[in-house]
Design an enzyme around this catalytic site. Structure first.
Site, PDB file in Angstrom:
ATOM      1  N   GLU A   1       0.894  -1.162   0.000  1.00 26.26           N
ATOM      2  CA  GLU A   1       0.000   0.000   0.000  1.00 26.26           C
ATOM      3  C   GLU A   1       0.922   1.198   0.000  1.00 26.26           C
ATOM      4  O   GLU A   1       1.575   1.472   1.006  1.00 26.26           O
ATOM      5  CB  GLU A   1      -0.847   0.014   1.274  1.00 26.26           C
ATOM      6  CG  GLU A   1      -1.725  -1.197   1.460  1.00 26.26           C
ATOM      7  CD  GLU A   1      -2.892  -1.213   0.510  1.00 26.26           C
ATOM      8  OE1 GLU A   1      -3.383  -0.123   0.160  1.00 26.26           O
ATOM      9  OE2 GLU A   1      -3.286  -2.302   0.098  1.00 26.26           O
TER      10      GLU A   1
ATOM     11  N   CYS B   1      -2.818   8.641   3.560  1.00 26.89           N
ATOM     12  CA  CYS B   1      -2.499   8.171   2.209  1.00 26.89           C
ATOM     13  C   CYS B   1      -3.672   8.386   1.273  1.00 26.89           C
ATOM     14  O   CYS B   1      -3.500   8.454   0.063  1.00 26.89           O
ATOM     15  CB  CYS B   1      -2.134   6.696   2.258  1.00 26.89           C
ATOM     16  SG  CYS B   1      -3.412   5.727   3.079  1.00 26.89           S
TER      17      CYS B   1
HETATM   18  P1  NAP Z   1       8.467   4.949   4.375  1.00 21.71           P
HETATM   19  O1  NAP Z   1       9.597   5.835   4.618  1.00 21.71           O
HETATM   20  O2  NAP Z   1       8.413   4.197   3.099  1.00 21.71           O
HETATM   21  O3  NAP Z   1       8.427   3.946   5.615  1.00 21.71           O
HETATM   22  C1  NAP Z   1       7.408   3.000   5.721  1.00 21.71           C
HETATM   23  C2  NAP Z   1       7.884   1.854   6.578  1.00 21.71           C
HETATM   24  O4  NAP Z   1       8.928   1.155   5.909  1.00 21.71           O
HETATM   25  C3  NAP Z   1       8.467   2.288   7.914  1.00 21.71           C
HETATM   26  O5  NAP Z   1       8.113   1.347   8.892  1.00 21.71           O
HETATM   27  C4  NAP Z   1       9.972   2.253   7.666  1.00 21.71           C
HETATM   28  O6  NAP Z   1      10.703   2.055   8.837  1.00 21.71           O
HETATM   29  C5  NAP Z   1      10.062   1.047   6.768  1.00 21.71           C
HETATM   30  N1  NAP Z   1      11.253   0.993   5.935  1.00 21.71           N
HETATM   31  C6  NAP Z   1      11.935   2.012   5.380  1.00 21.71           C
HETATM   32  N2  NAP Z   1      12.959   1.523   4.654  1.00 21.71           N
HETATM   33  C7  NAP Z   1      12.913   0.172   4.759  1.00 21.71           C
HETATM   34  C8  NAP Z   1      13.712  -0.898   4.246  1.00 21.71           C
HETATM   35  N3  NAP Z   1      14.756  -0.670   3.450  1.00 21.71           N
HETATM   36  N4  NAP Z   1      13.378  -2.157   4.580  1.00 21.71           N
HETATM   37  C9  NAP Z   1      12.330  -2.418   5.378  1.00 21.71           C
HETATM   38  N5  NAP Z   1      11.538  -1.450   5.885  1.00 21.71           N
HETATM   39  C10 NAP Z   1      11.820  -0.166   5.581  1.00 21.71           C
HETATM   40  O7  NAP Z   1       7.079   5.712   4.482  1.00 21.71           O
HETATM   41  P2  NAP Z   1       6.591   6.674   5.671  1.00 21.71           P
HETATM   42  O8  NAP Z   1       7.358   7.930   5.540  1.00 21.71           O
HETATM   43  O9  NAP Z   1       6.560   5.967   6.972  1.00 21.71           O
HETATM   44  O10 NAP Z   1       5.075   6.887   5.279  1.00 21.71           O
HETATM   45  C11 NAP Z   1       4.636   7.892   4.417  1.00 21.71           C
HETATM   46  C12 NAP Z   1       4.243   7.325   3.083  1.00 21.71           C
HETATM   47  O11 NAP Z   1       3.372   6.204   3.267  1.00 21.71           O
HETATM   48  C13 NAP Z   1       3.474   8.300   2.242  1.00 21.71           C
HETATM   49  O12 NAP Z   1       4.024   8.308   0.966  1.00 21.71           O
HETATM   50  C14 NAP Z   1       2.054   7.745   2.223  1.00 21.71           C
HETATM   51  O13 NAP Z   1       1.337   8.049   1.052  1.00 21.71           O
HETATM   52  C15 NAP Z   1       2.268   6.295   2.381  1.00 21.71           C
HETATM   53  N6  NAP Z   1       1.126   5.647   3.014  1.00 21.71           N
HETATM   54  C16 NAP Z   1       0.357   4.786   2.299  1.00 21.71           C
HETATM   55  C17 NAP Z   1      -0.732   4.161   2.881  1.00 21.71           C
HETATM   56  C18 NAP Z   1      -1.603   3.204   2.136  1.00 21.71           C
HETATM   57  O14 NAP Z   1      -2.444   2.557   2.762  1.00 21.71           O
HETATM   58  N7  NAP Z   1      -1.467   3.092   0.848  1.00 21.71           N
HETATM   59  C19 NAP Z   1      -1.042   4.417   4.218  1.00 21.71           C
HETATM   60  C20 NAP Z   1      -0.230   5.296   4.915  1.00 21.71           C
HETATM   61  C21 NAP Z   1       0.846   5.899   4.300  1.00 21.71           C
HETATM   62  P3  NAP Z   1      11.491   3.275   9.527  1.00 21.71           P
HETATM   63  O15 NAP Z   1      10.477   4.298   9.870  1.00 21.71           O
HETATM   64  O16 NAP Z   1      12.101   2.638  10.712  1.00 21.71           O
HETATM   65  O17 NAP Z   1      12.473   3.751   8.512  1.00 21.71           O
END
Ligand code: NAP
Length: 519
Positions: A261, A300
């Site tokens: 997602e 999101c």
């Molecule tokens: P993110 O930076 O991609 O992080 C998401 C998750 O992935 C976090 O738990 C992060 O952990 C982890 N992560 C990062 N790098 C990783 C890696 N190399 N391997 C494994 N895990 C890793 O996103 P975010 O900043 O938390 O969230 C914002 C984004 O999420 C926005 O773009 C939003 O649109 C999207 N979003 C989508 C939905 C949906 O349902 N489609 C819902 C909510 C948000 P760490 O924090 O420890 O780095």
């Protein structure tokens, strides 16, 4: 009262015990005051042992009960969270969430788990779920086939985004538990302390079978290296991280069941029939403002692109700007505050940088920067961004369809006709949700059917449904949440589909007597 001053190392919960790393790791700051809240690290955590514990202890313990029995456990867990919801709401204030924002996360999570539990209580009292009809496969009626669903025997690793620490966890965890698959939950670092507290409440309830849920606070380390074909990876977060995970060997070579997602430039369309004086125009402006300001736009599903007939741009810009002027930015819970802070300074910098990129194609109607004032808070230390409405004179410019400003930011675009509106929606490259605000059946039919292939959900809003409508930005557990393309290409929720996602579908063939053995 929860302790608000002590900086502690956030713990993980693996192999049945709470654990914290020796090194401090990342420091997480209060989104409003800038104070240190926790340090987060998983350095030294034995991921292989956690995976083995889930598979060898958690899975078998869960599958000693049946679908309805596990549904009852999920219901009880949701009620245990409800009992202590105030603790989570209070803690959420430190992430910038107003009480209303926290309710979306906390009460939304509880409600979602309860819906899954309610739907699953009617499943067979077994660990085998027949699907569809028995298909006769021979003329004599002695040979037939049917699909059976059984729980995967691995572990569901659930990686969540920072914006919904409780809902994001529960909407994945509840279906996995009901399915009989143990989970390893990994919350996003900026709000991991809220998720950790929710896990603590569930652990303290004593309801969870041993090993059914584990929590990794901090990075995943080498966790994915230990996953294979009986495991799942359910991810919510940015498209960039989704792409990285999709390329992991566990997915590409070992066919780990992967669901993403990701981010999304969701659009809303004002129908040409929603002229001044119609209820639909007010509903539209109210919905845009609600989506921009709920959780300070960190959803999101929030509206990023606001599509209106070209000739009406001025009038609609005025209606939205007038409403945005009434938004009160400040500390969660402070008198009169209607919009809180972003999750942290890093998020604020990212949003303002994204606004900068959007400004190559759009002008600022209102906002565009940090607010000069914040009620009950210092606007320099708090991660505040003023509600920001932009307006693009050329709706076809690439920036407005590709740059996600994950905050209280939306861009107004003018469309020529409904075909152009459909084309603009599709230019998001695949989105979670679109909404159509119109009461004209022809407009609704054309926009819904045109938008559907590019979206996981389409909401139609008019005066008939407004009173009960759950709104553009709220995914419902009964219906699918996800979207094609940029939105991740995944599907979550959708009632019992969410449970089935954790089950293997097997075509079983044999005599009708054999097929009857499985219900
Ligand atoms: P993110 O930076 O991609 O992080 C998401 C998750 O992935 C976090 O738990 C992060 O952990 C982890 N992560 C990062 N790098 C990783 C890696 N190399 N391997 C494994 N895990 C890793 O996103 P975010 O900043 O938390 O969230 C914002 C984004 O999420 C926005 O773009 C939003 O649109 C999207 N979003 C989508 C939905 C949906 O349902 N489609 C819902 C909510 C948000 P760490 O924090 O420890 O780095």
């Amino acid at each position: 009262m929860l302790q608000r001053t002590t900086v502690r190392a956030l713990e993980s919960w693996t192999e049945g015990r709470w654990w914290s790393a020796d090194e401090p790791g990342a420091t997480v700051h209060d989104a409003v005051t800038g104070e240190e809240v926790v340090t987060v690290s998983s350095a030294g955590l034995d991921a292989a042992a956690a995976v083995a514990y889930a598979r060898d202890v958690g899975g078998p313990a869960l599958r000693r009960s049946t679908f309805p029995q596990r549904a009852a456990t999920v219901k009880a867990l949701a009620l245990a969270l409800k009992e202590r919801r105030e603790e989570l709401v209070e803690l959420s204030a430190r992430t910038g969430a107003t009480p209303a924002d926290a309710s979306v996360d906390v009460d939304g999570a509880i409600g979602t788990a309860l819906v899954f539990a309610s739907k699953a209580k009617t499943l067979p009292d077994a660990n085998v779920l027949p699907e569809g009809d028995v298909e006769p496969l021979g003329r004599g009626g002695t040979f037939a086939g049917r699909h059976l669903l059984t729980p995967l025997t691995g572990v569901a690793v659930e990686i969540n985004a920072f914006n919904f620490p409780v809902w994001g966890m529960l909407e994945k965890l509840a279906p996995a538990l009901i399915a009989g698959v143990p989970s390893i939950v990994k919350p996003a670092t900026p709000t991991a302390y809220v998720a950790e507290h929710a896990v603590r409440i569930m652990a303290e309830s004593g309801l969870l079978p041993e090993g059914a849920v584990q929590l990794v606070s901090g990075g995943v380390g080498d966790l994915l290296d230990h996953l294979g074909g009986q495991d799942l990876l359910s991810f919510t977060g940015s498209a960039t991280t989704a792409a990285r995970l999709r390329g992991h060997e566990a997915v590409t070579a070992r066919s780990l069941r992967f669901n993403a997602e990701a981010d999304s430039l969701n659009g809303t369309v004002l129908g040409p029939d929603a002229t001044p004086g119609t209820e639909e125009l007010d509903l539209f402006a109210d919905a845009v403002v609600h989506e921009m300001t709920c959780k300070a736009g960190q959803r999101c599903t929030a509206i990023r692109r606001v599509l209106v007939p070209e000739a009406r741009l001025d009038e609609v810009a005025g209606a939205i700007a007038e409403r945005l002027a009434r938004v009160v930015v400040g500390a969660p819970g402070a008198e009169g505050v209607t919009m809180g802070a972003l999750a942290g300074q890093a998020q604020r910098e990212e949003v303002l940088a994204a606004v900068g990129r959007l400004r190559a194609a759009a002008t600022v109607v209102t906002g565009g920067a940090a607010p000069a004032e914040a009620v009950g808070a210092d606007p320099r230390t708090g991660a505040f961004v003023a509600p920001t409405l932009l307006r693009a004179d050329d709706a076809d410019r690439a920036e407005v369809h590709t740059v996600e400003a994950f905050g209280p930011v939306a861009t107004l675009l003018g469309y020529r006709d409904t075909a152009h509106a459909v084309d603009l929606l599709a230019r998001g490259g695949g989105s979670l949700v679109a909404s159509v605000v119109s009461r004209d059946p022809d407009v609704v039919r054309e926009l819904v059917t045109g938008a559907a292939p590019h979206h996981g959900r389409v909401l139609v809003l008019d005066r008939d449904s407004a009173g009960e409508s759950t709104g553009h930005g709220t995914p419902m557990p009964q219906l699918v949440h996800g979207g094609p393309g940029r939105a991740g290409g995944g599907e979550e929720e959708g009632g019992l589909r969410a449970v089935a996602h954790h089950l293997q579908r097997t075509a079983v063939q044999g005599s009708p007597r054999v097929l009857e053995l499985f219900g």
